[in-house]
Design an enzyme around this catalytic site. Sequence first.
Site, mmCIF file in Angstrom:
data_model
loop_
_atom_site.group_PDB
_atom_site.id
_atom_site.type_symbol
_atom_site.label_atom_id
_atom_site.label_comp_id
_atom_site.label_asym_id
_atom_site.label_seq_id
_atom_site.Cartn_x
_atom_site.Cartn_y
_atom_site.Cartn_z
ATOM 1 N N CYS A 112 0.774 -1.015 0.162
ATOM 2 C CA CYS A 112 0.041 0.059 0.048
ATOM 3 C C CYS A 112 0.807 1.337 0.054
ATOM 4 O O CYS A 112 0.324 2.391 0.020
ATOM 5 C CB CYS A 112 -0.844 0.023 1.228
ATOM 6 S SG CYS A 112 -0.248 0.043 2.781
ATOM 7 N N PHE A 169 13.114 17.358 -14.433
ATOM 8 C CA PHE A 169 13.177 17.482 -15.846
ATOM 9 C C PHE A 169 14.630 17.624 -16.287
ATOM 10 O O PHE A 169 14.774 18.927 -17.103
ATOM 11 C CB PHE A 169 12.157 18.643 -16.063
ATOM 12 C CG PHE A 169 10.787 18.249 -15.839
ATOM 13 C CD1 PHE A 169 10.002 17.421 -16.582
ATOM 14 C CD2 PHE A 169 10.303 18.605 -14.667
ATOM 15 C CE1 PHE A 169 8.898 16.845 -16.339
ATOM 16 C CE2 PHE A 169 8.875 18.215 -14.306
ATOM 17 C CZ PHE A 169 8.055 17.614 -15.175
ATOM 18 N N ARG A 176 16.978 17.685 -18.693
ATOM 19 C CA ARG A 176 17.029 17.165 -20.133
ATOM 20 C C ARG A 176 16.879 18.252 -21.036
ATOM 21 O O ARG A 176 16.357 19.420 -20.487
ATOM 22 C CB ARG A 176 15.970 16.172 -20.399
ATOM 23 C CG ARG A 176 14.449 16.609 -20.286
ATOM 24 C CD ARG A 176 13.599 15.474 -20.500
ATOM 25 N NE ARG A 176 12.320 15.905 -20.705
ATOM 26 C CZ ARG A 176 11.346 15.414 -19.636
ATOM 27 N NH1 ARG A 176 11.515 14.714 -18.664
ATOM 28 N NH2 ARG A 176 10.159 16.035 -19.915
ATOM 29 N N GLN A 232 18.899 20.543 -22.240
ATOM 30 C CA GLN A 232 19.692 21.935 -21.420
ATOM 31 C C GLN A 232 18.620 22.797 -20.589
ATOM 32 O O GLN A 232 18.626 23.874 -20.540
ATOM 33 C CB GLN A 232 20.016 22.797 -22.550
ATOM 34 C CG GLN A 232 21.165 22.111 -23.478
ATOM 35 C CD GLN A 232 22.655 21.869 -22.536
ATOM 36 O OE1 GLN A 232 22.940 22.871 -22.066
ATOM 37 N NE2 GLN A 232 22.802 20.542 -22.379
ATOM 38 N N ARG A 233 17.644 21.901 -20.014
ATOM 39 C CA ARG A 233 16.738 22.783 -19.034
ATOM 40 C C ARG A 233 16.712 21.825 -17.557
ATOM 41 O O ARG A 233 16.788 20.512 -17.795
ATOM 42 C CB ARG A 233 15.315 22.830 -19.705
ATOM 43 C CG ARG A 233 15.266 23.828 -20.798
ATOM 44 C CD ARG A 233 14.095 23.806 -21.495
ATOM 45 N NE ARG A 233 13.851 24.590 -22.668
ATOM 46 C CZ ARG A 233 13.338 25.968 -22.399
ATOM 47 N NH1 ARG A 233 13.321 26.582 -21.134
ATOM 48 N NH2 ARG A 233 13.345 26.721 -23.452
#
Length: 301
Positions: free
Chosen positions: A127, A269, A271, A273-274
């Site tokens: 659970c 995130f 990837r 260049q951010r």
Amino acid sequence: MPVFLPATSYEYATVQKVAGDHFVTESDVVAAEEPLEIRVGFGPTGAREHRTLAITMRTPGHDFELTAGFLLTEGLIQSRHDLTGVIYCPDVEKEEERENVVRAELAPHVVADMPRLERHFYTSSSCGVCGKTSIDAVHASSCPVLPTAGPYVAARVIHELPARQREAQALFEQTGGLHAAALFSATGELLLLREDVGRHNALDKVIGAALLNEQLPLHEHIVLVSGRASFELVQKAAVAGIPVLAAVGAPSSLAVQAAADFGMTLLGFVRQQRYNIYTGAWRIQAETPADPSTHHATHSA
């Protein structure tokens, strides 16, 4: 540099490849997935007990590292000295299953609360975790205190990590079906990478390798994980003393809460260049500051 792939890490499957209306039968490489039973030996010398602790689905390879990392991040051991050895269990019924059963021998001084551990693993698998209760439990399990004076990481270094991780992902390049956890220095040097069908297993393998090499805590390091950042990954990183956890995907709300509570820098995130900084932004600098007092001004802002 060529990367050696254990033969057990992948298998071949016959597939129908379709391009438009054109069908071609070919052999394809797929990531291997098999169960690993983790047994532990514990108790004082002369009165040892052996019990099955957990079964996890994993990609074969680096099984001893996976076991050591699992024991550490689940709170059963606190250091390399709590573990006297890990072996493939010789007393299994079927010869072909021998390398799917490992036994970790705990040092005689380790007190193994097996009923509590069994309840924990059952709850986690059935659970999920329970919010703040789980975060408090990590704090109470001798979790290393993360450094409050660095490491400072140049923002551009984070941009470079995904490409360096992908270049080292030999199994992913062949199968496209594996997660990876990569350990980097604060300057972006790739130090270690492990792949597995499970995100948690990949990170446990990295942490287990560091544990067996007596390199913990990893206070000067960055870990990049493929996929999203869950609470469990933040928890495992915290136990290993990792101050910066970066993920290619999104973090969960509980992962963000846990990272903030632990004083960890959490990035998502990462990837193209951010990336987003969710917690601990003071460690990420446009340029590495020459004056460490910069941290205190930034952190208190």
